[in-house]
Design a protein around this motif. Structure first.
Motif, PDB file in Angstrom:
ATOM      1  N   THR A 203      35.050  29.216  43.314  1.00  0.00           N
ATOM      2  CA  THR A 203      35.667  28.912  44.609  1.00  0.00           C
ATOM      3  C   THR A 203      37.179  28.737  44.479  1.00  0.00           C
ATOM      4  O   THR A 203      37.935  29.124  45.377  1.00  0.00           O
ATOM      5  CB  THR A 203      35.058  27.649  45.232  1.00  0.00           C
ATOM      6  OG1 THR A 203      35.147  26.554  44.306  1.00  0.00           O
ATOM      7  CG2 THR A 203      33.596  27.881  45.599  1.00  0.00           C
TER       8      THR A 203
ATOM      9  N   LEU B 208      35.589  26.246  50.765  1.00  0.00           N
ATOM     10  CA  LEU B 208      35.922  26.552  49.371  1.00  0.00           C
ATOM     11  C   LEU B 208      36.296  25.302  48.585  1.00  0.00           C
ATOM     12  O   LEU B 208      35.990  25.198  47.392  1.00  0.00           O
ATOM     13  CB  LEU B 208      37.077  27.553  49.328  1.00  0.00           C
ATOM     14  CG  LEU B 208      36.752  28.972  49.809  1.00  0.00           C
ATOM     15  CD1 LEU B 208      38.016  29.814  49.897  1.00  0.00           C
ATOM     16  CD2 LEU B 208      35.733  29.645  48.887  1.00  0.00           C
TER      17      LEU B 208
ATOM     18  N   ILE C 104      38.621  32.208  44.262  1.00  0.00           N
ATOM     19  CA  ILE C 104      38.632  32.834  45.589  1.00  0.00           C
ATOM     20  C   ILE C 104      39.784  32.274  46.427  1.00  0.00           C
ATOM     21  O   ILE C 104      40.495  33.016  47.114  1.00  0.00           O
ATOM     22  CB  ILE C 104      37.290  32.610  46.306  1.00  0.00           C
ATOM     23  CG1 ILE C 104      36.162  33.362  45.586  1.00  0.00           C
ATOM     24  CG2 ILE C 104      37.371  33.064  47.762  1.00  0.00           C
ATOM     25  CD1 ILE C 104      34.775  33.057  46.120  1.00  0.00           C
TER      26      ILE C 104
ATOM     27  N   LYS D 218      42.912  33.794  45.272  1.00  0.00           N
ATOM     28  CA  LYS D 218      42.993  35.190  45.700  1.00  0.00           C
ATOM     29  C   LYS D 218      43.405  35.300  47.167  1.00  0.00           C
ATOM     30  O   LYS D 218      44.223  36.153  47.545  1.00  0.00           O
ATOM     31  CB  LYS D 218      41.638  35.873  45.489  1.00  0.00           C
ATOM     32  CG  LYS D 218      41.572  37.320  45.936  1.00  0.00           C
ATOM     33  CD  LYS D 218      42.395  38.228  45.066  1.00  0.00           C
ATOM     34  CE  LYS D 218      42.199  39.687  45.446  1.00  0.00           C
ATOM     35  NZ  LYS D 218      43.063  40.595  44.646  1.00  0.00           N
ATOM     36  N   LEU D 219      42.851  34.416  47.997  1.00  0.00           N
ATOM     37  CA  LEU D 219      43.112  34.482  49.433  1.00  0.00           C
ATOM     38  C   LEU D 219      44.478  33.928  49.816  1.00  0.00           C
ATOM     39  O   LEU D 219      45.107  34.418  50.744  1.00  0.00           O
ATOM     40  CB  LEU D 219      42.018  33.729  50.194  1.00  0.00           C
ATOM     41  CG  LEU D 219      40.603  34.332  50.136  1.00  0.00           C
ATOM     42  CD1 LEU D 219      39.618  33.425  50.856  1.00  0.00           C
ATOM     43  CD2 LEU D 219      40.589  35.726  50.757  1.00  0.00           C
TER      44      LEU D 219
END
Length: 205
Positions: A58, A14, A61, A64-65
């Motif tokens: 990215t 990422l 993401i 979010k993770l």
């Protein structure tokens, strides 16, 4: 605040995936011209147009993770959007090539302001990652400030006086390698001023 742990390989993909994708797209498109709405764009601009939304995606993401994005990551994405967007909008590759200069001037400038105030702003964002004594943070911050300003100057020299190919290789591999080598050579600072977890636990007991 520390974020949630994710798979290290996924995290690396990422963080570095957009840069690798930009490099691959540039190599594929560098000798081509794409006509969009009557305007011709060279391969560099097309690769840049793909890089901007990809790094936004990215980063989103990753947020979010992990539930956390550093200030440095946010600043980097903002500058990518601004300078990458200007390059695509004005069909001028100079803006995107200036982007690393602006990033390193920003980071170096912020750290420099902290030093003038007798503080290490680096400690504020990295203390949980690598705990150091205050003196160690000041040494590392001074060195990193000079390093960032040096990278800003180097980027200006490369994009102004060398070919686009040279700049792309420098951006993709040179800057990443320089940062890696810099931290490798800070091993003595980490060993002399590092704070062991056991010491922290004893202090809290």
């Amino acid at each position: 605040m520390a974020g949630k742990k994710i798979n290290p390989t996924l995290k690396m993909v990422l963080e570095f995936g957009p840069i690798v994708a930009f490099f691959a797209a540039y190599l594929k498109l560098r000798d081509q011209t794409v006509a969009i709405a009557g305007t011709e764009y060279d391969g560099f601009i097309v690769a840049t147009a793909g890089f901007v939304p990809l790094i936004i995606l990215t980063t989103a993401i990753l947020w979010k993770l992990t539930g956390h994005i550093s200030r440095m990551q946010i600043a980097t994405v903002v500058l990518v959007v601004i300078f990458g967007g200007l390059s695509v909008w004005l069909n001028d590759d100079r803006f995107f090539k200036m982007k690393p200069t602006m990033i390193y001037l920003l980071f170096g400038g912020i750290l420099g302001v902290g030093l003038l105030r007798g503080r290490s702003y680096l400690k504020l964002v990295m203390e949980e990652v690598m705990p150091l004594e205050d003196q160690g943070w000041m040494i590392l911050t001074r060195r990193l400030t000079a390093f960032f300003l040096g990278l800003a100057v180097l980027n200006e020299v490369i994009w102004r006086f060398f070919s686009t190919d040279t700049w792309v290789y420098f951006k993709t591999f040179g800057l990443t390698a320089a940062i890696f080598v810099f931290f490798i050579f800070q091993g003595k600072v980490f060993s002399d001023y590092g704070i062991e977890e056991e010491d922290e636990e004893e202090e809290q007991a």
